[in-house]
Scaffold this motif. Structure first.
Motif, PDB file in Angstrom:
ATOM      1  N   UNK A   1       0.826  -1.210   0.000  1.00 15.33           N
ATOM      2  CA  UNK A   1       0.000   0.000   0.000  1.00 15.33           C
ATOM      3  C   UNK A   1       0.860   1.260   0.000  1.00 15.33           C
ATOM      4  N   UNK A   2       2.098   1.149   0.502  1.00 15.21           N
ATOM      5  CA  UNK A   2       3.065   2.255   0.485  1.00 15.21           C
ATOM      6  C   UNK A   2       4.454   1.640   0.547  1.00 15.21           C
ATOM      7  N   UNK A   3       5.398   2.210  -0.205  1.00  9.56           N
ATOM      8  CA  UNK A   3       6.735   1.623  -0.250  1.00  9.56           C
ATOM      9  C   UNK A   3       7.698   2.246   0.758  1.00  9.56           C
ATOM     10  N   UNK A   4       7.364   3.410   1.302  1.00 16.43           N
ATOM     11  CA  UNK A   4       8.248   4.069   2.260  1.00 16.43           C
ATOM     12  C   UNK A   4       8.226   3.337   3.600  1.00 16.43           C
ATOM     13  N   UNK A   5       9.273   3.534   4.410  1.00 16.35           N
ATOM     14  CA  UNK A   5       9.330   2.889   5.718  1.00 16.35           C
ATOM     15  C   UNK A   5       8.158   3.348   6.580  1.00 16.35           C
ATOM     16  N   UNK A   6       7.641   2.425   7.391  1.00 15.00           N
ATOM     17  CA  UNK A   6       6.524   2.758   8.264  1.00 15.00           C
ATOM     18  C   UNK A   6       5.748   1.523   8.662  1.00 15.00           C
ATOM     19  N   UNK A   7       4.835   1.688   9.593  1.00 16.67           N
ATOM     20  CA  UNK A   7       4.023   0.585  10.093  1.00 16.67           C
ATOM     21  C   UNK A   7       2.664   0.571   9.411  1.00 16.67           C
ATOM     22  N   UNK A   8       1.940  -0.521   9.577  1.00 17.93           N
ATOM     23  CA  UNK A   8       0.570  -0.613   9.083  1.00 17.93           C
ATOM     24  C   UNK A   8       0.434  -0.660   7.578  1.00 17.93           C
ATOM     25  N   UNK A   9       1.469  -1.114   6.886  1.00 19.59           N
ATOM     26  CA  UNK A   9       1.388  -1.230   5.429  1.00 19.59           C
ATOM     27  C   UNK A   9       0.629  -2.500   5.053  1.00 19.59           C
ATOM     28  N   UNK A  10      -0.218  -2.403   4.042  1.00 25.98           N
ATOM     29  CA  UNK A  10      -0.962  -3.559   3.561  1.00 25.98           C
ATOM     30  C   UNK A  10      -0.184  -4.246   2.450  1.00 25.98           C
ATOM     31  N   UNK A  11      -0.053  -5.559   2.563  1.00 26.53           N
ATOM     32  CA  UNK A  11       0.606  -6.361   1.541  1.00 26.53           C
ATOM     33  C   UNK A  11      -0.453  -7.226   0.871  1.00 26.53           C
ATOM     34  N   UNK A  12      -0.543  -7.145  -0.456  1.00 24.10           N
ATOM     35  CA  UNK A  12      -1.539  -7.900  -1.199  1.00 24.10           C
ATOM     36  C   UNK A  12      -0.848  -8.844  -2.171  1.00 24.10           C
ATOM     37  N   UNK A  13      -1.103 -10.120  -2.019  1.00 25.75           N
ATOM     38  CA  UNK A  13      -0.518 -11.129  -2.901  1.00 25.75           C
ATOM     39  C   UNK A  13      -1.457 -11.393  -4.071  1.00 25.75           C
ATOM     40  N   UNK A  14      -0.882 -11.729  -5.224  1.00 26.90           N
ATOM     41  CA  UNK A  14      -1.685 -11.964  -6.425  1.00 26.90           C
ATOM     42  C   UNK A  14      -2.387 -13.319  -6.405  1.00 26.90           C
ATOM     43  N   UNK A  15      -2.019 -14.179  -5.470  1.00 23.29           N
ATOM     44  CA  UNK A  15      -2.660 -15.484  -5.277  1.00 23.29           C
ATOM     45  C   UNK A  15      -2.475 -15.875  -3.819  1.00 23.29           C
ATOM     46  N   UNK A  16      -3.109 -16.946  -3.394  1.00 24.31           N
ATOM     47  CA  UNK A  16      -3.003 -17.372  -1.999  1.00 24.31           C
ATOM     48  C   UNK A  16      -1.538 -17.583  -1.616  1.00 24.31           C
ATOM     49  N   UNK A  17      -1.142 -16.963  -0.518  1.00 25.47           N
ATOM     50  CA  UNK A  17       0.241 -17.067  -0.060  1.00 25.47           C
ATOM     51  C   UNK A  17       0.351 -17.017   1.455  1.00 25.47           C
ATOM     52  N   UNK A  18      -0.284 -16.038   2.089  1.00 29.65           N
ATOM     53  CA  UNK A  18      -0.084 -15.800   3.516  1.00 29.65           C
ATOM     54  C   UNK A  18      -0.809 -16.836   4.362  1.00 29.65           C
ATOM     55  N   UNK A  19      -0.111 -17.360   5.368  1.00 27.24           N
ATOM     56  CA  UNK A  19      -0.706 -18.232   6.368  1.00 27.24           C
ATOM     57  C   UNK A  19      -0.471 -17.601   7.738  1.00 27.24           C
TER      58      UNK A  19
END
Length: 265
Positions: A127-145
């Motif tokens: 959601x943002x590339x700069x350093x910081x907390x609370x950034x959202x990471x979105x994968x293009x397919x199922x990945x996160x467990x």
């Protein structure tokens, strides 16, 4: 010669601290007992952080350096048995060294090894590339467990710490280093060693480095610490004294089960 009665089915391994101080570790189900070489109890019924089971006792590997013994099993987090005094021993979780010169939101950069497990077609967008907390990471397919929570990714060569998982394609993280762009990034790696990917089976000290091998999901992997820095596995810029991260190359998958330090490793 009868010397002592074991508390249960055990595996015994030596602990040699000096010429005149030799102890015997008796590992049993989620337990450690320490004896002198004469069979006297030095410390009994240590259970904190003893994560091995009876079925695993003879699958464990160990390596000693100074006052510490490292215990490995591919299904268990690495453990350290440390001599804190002549009559006191403790068991703790192995932790990779952190670089506190890079810190965001109370999280430091890690020096542990990384590997590209995900398929190259899978991408992650921030959601943002700069350093910081609370950034959202979105994968293009199922990945996160759920196992990815509290682990690190390297995205575009920069570290991001996962703080929460929303679902299989979305997580929240702390960007420790600017990833330059939000992506989508196909160039990302994750911790080589984790609850998600397994732990090393083999351990040894060689040429003033700590070596691990045979990670469950990357059985041919061999990694080594920097020279003299046994908890720092950072590759740096590839200098001769920095960390090593390689895999045995052949036409079959080679599972590393043991490491033996002799003239060569």
């Amino acid at each position: 010669e009868y010397m002592a009665t074991m508390p249960a089915e055990c595996r015994i391994i030596p602990f040699i601290f000096s010429d005149d101080e030799v102890a015997i570790f008796a590992l049993s189900n989620n337990r450690l007992d320490v004896y002198s070489s004469a069979g006297a109890v030095i410390q009994s019924n240590i259970t904190s952080n003893c994560n091995w089971t009876t079925a695993q006792l003879f699958q464990l590997n160990f390596a000693q350096f100074g006052d510490t013994v490292f215990i490995t099993h591919r299904d268990n987090p690495i453990r350290e048995i440390r001599r804190t005094s002549a009559t006191s021993f403790s068991v703790s979780a192995f932790e990779f060294e952190e670089d506190d010169s890079v810190t965001v939101g109370g999280v430091n950069k890690t020096t542990q090894p990384f590997y590209k497990y995900a398929d190259s077609s899978l991408t992650i967008t921030l959601s943002a590339h700069a350093t910081g907390t609370g950034r959202t990471l979105t994968a293009s397919a199922d990945f996160f467990t759920t196992n990815h929570v509290n682990t690190y990714l390297e995205i575009n060569g920069k570290q991001v710490f996962i703080t929460a998982r929303t679902n299989a394609t979305e997580a929240t993280g702390t960007v420790l280093e600017d990833t330059v762009s939000t992506g989508p990034h196909a160039d990302f790696t994750e911790q080589l060693i984790s609850a998600e990917r397994g732990y090393p089976q083999a351990v040894s000290f060689h040429d003033n480095r700590l070596w691990f091998g045979g990670v469950r999901d990357k059985p041919s992997a061999i990694v080594a610490s920097e020279i003299g820095g046994y908890f720092n596995f950072a590759l740096g810029t590839g200098l001769a004294n920095e960390g090593i991260n390689v895999a045995i190359t052949s036409d079959t998958v080679n599972e590393v089960r043991h490491l033996v330090s002799s003239r060569n490793l």
